[in-house]
Design an enzyme around this catalytic site. Sequence first.
Site, PDB file in Angstrom:
ATOM      1  N   GLU A   1       0.815  -1.228   0.000  1.00 28.68           N
ATOM      2  CA  GLU A   1       0.000   0.000   0.000  1.00 28.68           C
ATOM      3  C   GLU A   1       0.846   1.275   0.000  1.00 28.68           C
ATOM      4  OE1 GLU A   1      -3.345   0.329  -0.204  1.00 28.68           O
ATOM      5  OE2 GLU A   1      -3.431  -1.848  -0.485  1.00 28.68           O
TER       6      GLU A   1
ATOM      7  N   HIS B   1       3.688   1.753  -1.660  1.00 32.84           N
ATOM      8  CA  HIS B   1       3.984   2.028  -3.072  1.00 32.84           C
ATOM      9  C   HIS B   1       2.728   2.536  -3.784  1.00 32.84           C
ATOM     10  CE1 HIS B   1       7.018  -1.323  -2.296  1.00 32.84           C
ATOM     11  NE2 HIS B   1       7.787  -0.351  -2.739  1.00 32.84           N
TER      12      HIS B   1
ATOM     13  N   LYS C   1       9.258   7.497   4.043  1.00 30.98           N
ATOM     14  CA  LYS C   1       9.769   6.405   4.882  1.00 30.98           C
ATOM     15  C   LYS C   1      11.281   6.317   4.706  1.00 30.98           C
ATOM     16  CE  LYS C   1      10.454   1.851   5.450  1.00 30.98           C
ATOM     17  NZ  LYS C   1      11.229   1.114   4.490  1.00 30.98           N
TER      18      LYS C   1
ATOM     19  N   ARG D   1      10.275  -5.572   3.137  1.00 32.27           N
ATOM     20  CA  ARG D   1      11.039  -6.462   4.023  1.00 32.27           C
ATOM     21  C   ARG D   1      10.195  -7.035   5.159  1.00 32.27           C
ATOM     22  NH1 ARG D   1      16.718  -5.537   3.128  1.00 32.27           N
ATOM     23  NH2 ARG D   1      17.001  -3.746   1.792  1.00 32.27           N
TER      24      ARG D   1
HETATM   25  P1  AMP Z   1      11.339   0.435  -2.542  1.00 32.46           P
HETATM   26  O1  AMP Z   1      10.576  -0.495  -3.431  1.00 32.46           O
HETATM   27  O2  AMP Z   1      11.454  -0.030  -1.129  1.00 32.46           O
HETATM   28  O3  AMP Z   1      12.642   0.874  -3.152  1.00 32.46           O
HETATM   29  O4  AMP Z   1      10.459   1.754  -2.440  1.00 32.46           O
HETATM   30  C1  AMP Z   1      10.042   2.455  -3.577  1.00 32.46           C
HETATM   31  C2  AMP Z   1       9.442   3.772  -3.163  1.00 32.46           C
HETATM   32  O5  AMP Z   1       8.326   3.514  -2.295  1.00 32.46           O
HETATM   33  C3  AMP Z   1      10.425   4.636  -2.373  1.00 32.46           C
HETATM   34  O6  AMP Z   1      10.228   5.991  -2.736  1.00 32.46           O
HETATM   35  C4  AMP Z   1       9.993   4.393  -0.960  1.00 32.46           C
HETATM   36  O7  AMP Z   1      10.306   5.467  -0.088  1.00 32.46           O
HETATM   37  C5  AMP Z   1       8.487   4.253  -1.118  1.00 32.46           C
HETATM   38  N1  AMP Z   1       7.915   3.552   0.037  1.00 32.46           N
HETATM   39  C6  AMP Z   1       8.290   2.347   0.539  1.00 32.46           C
HETATM   40  N2  AMP Z   1       7.577   2.060   1.640  1.00 32.46           N
HETATM   41  C7  AMP Z   1       6.727   3.106   1.850  1.00 32.46           C
HETATM   42  C8  AMP Z   1       5.745   3.413   2.833  1.00 32.46           C
HETATM   43  N3  AMP Z   1       5.469   2.591   3.837  1.00 32.46           N
HETATM   44  N4  AMP Z   1       5.083   4.588   2.723  1.00 32.46           N
HETATM   45  C9  AMP Z   1       5.359   5.458   1.706  1.00 32.46           C
HETATM   46  N5  AMP Z   1       6.280   5.215   0.750  1.00 32.46           N
HETATM   47  C10 AMP Z   1       6.957   4.060   0.814  1.00 32.46           C
END
Ligand code: AMP
Length: 280
Positions: free
Chosen positions: A35, A37, A150, A188
Amino acid sequence: MSVLERKAEVRALLERTRAEGKTVGFVPTMGFLHEGHLALVERAVKGNDLCVVSIFVNPLQFESNEDLTAYPRDLERDLAMLEGAGVEVVFTPLEDEMYPGRRLDTRITVGPLSRVGEGAFRPGHFDGVATVCTKLLSIVGPCRAYLGRKDAQQVAVLIRLVRDLDLPVEIVPCPTVREQDGLAMSSRNVRLGPDERRAAAAIPKTLFEARDAAMSGTRSAAELETIIERGLQTEPLIKLQYVEVVDPATFLRVEQVEGAALITLAAFVGSTRLIDNVQI
Ligand code: AMP
């Protein structure tokens, strides 16, 4: 929804889009979507004529091969979620498309911001993030890029990068999306066993306690950090790696909260490393 594996295809399609006078919203991700993303995707879909999402687990930003191979993936599920969210284009490059022959002689370093905070514990991590994002933003072209708070330091690194290199990109920071018990959503989190998952709720709980204390007048960073250290000591499954009250632009630790500040932390819950932060 177009699912494209080639840089050239993405570039050509988005160039055509902009030539028609349309705006592009971009959400870079490593997949295994949740959610958090989707909240970024929703903003990108609403705020632009076309939304492109990239899914690429970037080896450059992982320190260990183990962490990289253990990173959860489920492309089919991700694509179904993105289709449902109204995304027009998904870029899913293989590693060889991004790093042909696994060779890359050019790296982007955003210093000194990338060496403090998270960067002090994960050497090279932000160089890996900055390098892949420079490549992705070069492929996508002029756009609004939506990033989650985050990963607050990642947002600061990208704002600096875009400014320093004059990239035609507007960074749009978005709020952290949390589970019912406050735990920040993260790909994770699936690695947490049931007891670890229950224990992990202590992380946002102590962060919110420290934020409340700051709001009620506690100005000393050390006092705010102690609230978190004490709170997490009571959870045997959690090992706090660091907690710091920092300036939101430089991520340098502050002694006293005067203007805006962030409380940032990283903690191991079992063997899973989680990060979180709150704004004060
Ligand atoms: P990642 O797939 O972990 O590299 O995250 C991709 C994007 O989603 C990055 O900009 C993260 O900061 C954002 N993101 C990941 N988890 C969250 C969350 N719980 N709330 C808001 N944005 C998030």
